[in-house]
Design a protein around this motif. Structure first.
Motif, short mmCIF file in Angstrom:
data_model
loop_
_atom_site.label_atom_id
_atom_site.label_comp_id
_atom_site.label_asym_id
_atom_site.label_seq_id
_atom_site.Cartn_x
_atom_site.Cartn_y
_atom_site.Cartn_z
N GLN A 132 33.05 78.21 21.07
CA GLN A 132 34.19 78.96 21.60
C GLN A 132 34.12 79.05 23.12
O GLN A 132 35.12 78.85 23.83
CB GLN A 132 34.23 80.36 21.00
CG GLN A 132 34.56 80.41 19.51
CD GLN A 132 36.05 80.24 19.26
OE1 GLN A 132 36.83 79.93 20.15
NE2 GLN A 132 36.47 80.42 18.01
N MET A 133 32.94 79.34 23.65
CA MET A 133 32.79 79.44 25.11
C MET A 133 33.04 78.10 25.78
O MET A 133 33.65 78.02 26.85
CB MET A 133 31.40 79.98 25.46
CG MET A 133 31.19 81.44 25.10
SD MET A 133 29.63 82.11 25.75
CE MET A 133 28.43 81.19 24.78
N THR A 134 32.56 77.03 25.15
CA THR A 134 32.75 75.69 25.71
C THR A 134 34.23 75.33 25.75
O THR A 134 34.73 74.79 26.74
CB THR A 134 31.98 74.65 24.88
OG1 THR A 134 30.60 75.01 24.84
CG2 THR A 134 32.11 73.26 25.50
N VAL A 135 34.94 75.63 24.66
CA VAL A 135 36.38 75.36 24.62
C VAL A 135 37.10 76.15 25.70
O VAL A 135 37.97 75.63 26.41
CB VAL A 135 36.95 75.71 23.23
CG1 VAL A 135 38.47 75.68 23.25
CG2 VAL A 135 36.43 74.73 22.19
N GLY A 136 36.74 77.42 25.85
CA GLY A 136 37.36 78.25 26.88
C GLY A 136 37.14 77.71 28.27
O GLY A 136 38.05 77.71 29.11
N PHE A 137 35.93 77.23 28.54
CA PHE A 137 35.63 76.68 29.86
C PHE A 137 36.39 75.38 30.12
O PHE A 137 36.94 75.17 31.20
CB PHE A 137 34.13 76.44 29.99
CG PHE A 137 33.73 75.80 31.29
CD1 PHE A 137 33.67 76.56 32.45
CD2 PHE A 137 33.44 74.45 31.36
CE1 PHE A 137 33.32 75.98 33.66
CE2 PHE A 137 33.10 73.85 32.56
CZ PHE A 137 33.04 74.62 33.72
N LEU A 138 36.43 74.50 29.11
CA LEU A 138 37.08 73.21 29.30
C LEU A 138 38.60 73.33 29.39
O LEU A 138 39.25 72.57 30.12
CB LEU A 138 36.70 72.26 28.17
CG LEU A 138 35.23 71.82 28.14
CD1 LEU A 138 34.97 70.93 26.93
CD2 LEU A 138 34.85 71.09 29.42
N LEU A 139 39.18 74.28 28.65
CA LEU A 139 40.63 74.42 28.65
C LEU A 139 41.15 75.19 29.85
O LEU A 139 42.24 74.90 30.37
CB LEU A 139 41.10 75.10 27.36
CG LEU A 139 40.91 74.32 26.05
CD1 LEU A 139 41.52 75.10 24.89
CD2 LEU A 139 41.55 72.93 26.14
N GLU A 140 40.39 76.18 30.31
CA GLU A 140 40.88 77.03 31.38
C GLU A 140 40.02 76.98 32.64
O GLU A 140 40.43 77.47 33.69
CB GLU A 140 41.01 78.48 30.89
CG GLU A 140 41.92 78.60 29.66
CD GLU A 140 42.17 80.03 29.24
OE1 GLU A 140 42.22 80.90 30.13
OE2 GLU A 140 42.31 80.28 28.03
N ALA A 141 38.83 76.40 32.52
CA ALA A 141 37.95 76.17 33.67
C ALA A 141 37.69 77.43 34.49
O ALA A 141 37.63 77.37 35.72
CB ALA A 141 38.52 75.06 34.55
N ASN A 142 37.56 78.56 33.83
CA ASN A 142 37.21 79.80 34.54
C ASN A 142 36.54 80.77 33.59
O ASN A 142 36.53 80.58 32.37
CB ASN A 142 38.45 80.44 35.18
CG ASN A 142 39.56 80.71 34.17
OD1 ASN A 142 39.32 81.29 33.12
ND2 ASN A 142 40.79 80.29 34.50
N GLY A 143 35.98 81.82 34.16
CA GLY A 143 35.27 82.80 33.36
C GLY A 143 36.16 83.56 32.41
O GLY A 143 35.71 83.99 31.34
N VAL A 144 37.44 83.72 32.78
CA VAL A 144 38.37 84.43 31.90
C VAL A 144 38.56 83.67 30.59
O VAL A 144 38.57 84.25 29.50
CB VAL A 144 39.73 84.63 32.60
CG1 VAL A 144 40.73 85.27 31.64
CG2 VAL A 144 39.57 85.49 33.84
N GLY A 145 38.71 82.34 30.69
CA GLY A 145 38.86 81.52 29.50
C GLY A 145 37.64 81.58 28.61
O GLY A 145 37.75 81.67 27.37
N VAL A 146 36.46 81.55 29.23
CA VAL A 146 35.22 81.63 28.46
C VAL A 146 35.14 82.96 27.73
O VAL A 146 34.83 83.02 26.53
CB VAL A 146 34.00 81.45 29.38
CG1 VAL A 146 32.70 81.73 28.62
CG2 VAL A 146 33.97 80.05 29.97
N ALA A 147 35.43 84.05 28.45
CA ALA A 147 35.35 85.39 27.84
C ALA A 147 36.37 85.56 26.73
O ALA A 147 36.08 86.13 25.68
CB ALA A 147 35.56 86.45 28.93
N LYS A 148 37.58 85.05 26.97
CA LYS A 148 38.65 85.19 25.96
C LYS A 148 38.28 84.48 24.67
O LYS A 148 38.44 85.03 23.57
CB LYS A 148 39.96 84.62 26.52
CG LYS A 148 41.14 84.77 25.57
CD LYS A 148 42.44 84.35 26.25
CE LYS A 148 42.45 82.86 26.53
NZ LYS A 148 43.77 82.43 27.09
#
Length: 274
Positions: free
Chosen positions: A143-159
């Motif tokens: 989930q964290m990897t997807v968030g980083f790759l899709l949004e490229a920021n900490g907010v995406g990772v956290a979400k």
């Protein structure tokens, strides 16, 4: 030229999946027996004779040996062949659905975990903590990897991390509540502790919305299969059955058809909303 490349890629992916399926067979046999999954190398389960490298080629090895050990000639279960073939097909299906994305790599791992757990549950009526806990952690990392790759920021990772945590929590609480209510109604344990841990693992991978769909599909499938089994007099009504395989099927269904199913559902419900 493109068609040749496509065929080569598909053959490679199927072979990769079959190889993973071969390893899944090892894990399913050795983990419940508390044996090392890495040593000794693959061997006949009856005479313990070490397999030759060419005998251990996924799918082809079983065919060449005609389903029998080269050394003792005892029968080798066709399930080894079927699991390898099924895993190869799953890998291809995931690739066809998600192409060259992080979802393909992630869902290869997810489906491999689910298949391994389903087979162990069928054999032993248990779901090992080693697999459910490691699968849950891997799901959160995914989930964290997807968030980083899709949004490229900490907010995406956290979400995306919170989505995985919410899915795991909902799954764990929901099945614990079902277990408590069922135990109170029927005055006995109605499900194993491993089921709630498996549901939490699935929730970590797909989030709570898809998890609810996964549970509905697994319950419907379980009732359908058991109803057919009872009609065929293969099971008694009170006989225990492993629920892990149905949960695994629900999880796989959700990654392939969850989005389309939920979209159709909300469109259908919308027809009745003023």
């Amino acid at each position: 030229m493109e068609s040749l490349i496509d065929v080569t890629v598909n053959v490679f992916i199927f072979a990769l999946g079959a190889s993973i399926g071969s390893f899944i067979n090892v894990v399913v046999y050795r983990l419940p027996a508390k044996l090392s999954i890495l040593w000794p190398p693959s061997r006949c389960p009856d005479c313990l004779h070490k397999l030759k490298p060419y005998d251990n080629i996924p799918l082809l090895g079983w065919i060449w040996l005609k389903g029998r050990c080269r050394h003792c000639r005892n029968r080798i279960s066709p399930r080894y062949f079927l699991v390898e073939g099924l895993t190869g097909f799953i890998f291809l299906s995931v690739y066809w659905a998600f192409q060259s994305t992080i979802f393909t790599l992630g869902y290869w791992a997810f489906c491999s975990w689910l298949l391994t757990l389903a087979l162990i549950d069928l054999d032993t009526m248990r779901l090992p903590d080693q697999l459910t806990k490691s699968g849950l952690i891997l799901g959160l990392v995914f989930q964290m990897t997807v968030g980083f790759l899709l949004e490229a920021n900490g907010v995406g990772v956290a979400k995306h991390l919170m989505s995985g945590i919410a899915g795991a929590t909902v799954g764990l609480w929901l099945f614990d509540i079902i277990a408590l209510v069922g135990s109170w109604l029927f005055k006995k344990t109605v499900q194993g502790a491993g089921d709630s841990k498996l549901v939490a693992m699935i929730g970590a991978w797909i989030g709570w919305r898809f998890l609810l769909l996964s549970i509905l599909v697994s319950c419907f499938t379980g009732v359908l299969v058991m109803g057919i089994a009872i009609l065929l007099s293969r099971h008694k009504i009170r006989q225990k059955i492993p629920f892990g395989p149905f949960l695994a099927f629900g999880g796989v269904f959700s990654i392939f058809s969850g989005g389309a199913t939920l979209s159709y559902y909300w469109r259908y419900v919308h027809l009745f909303i003023p």
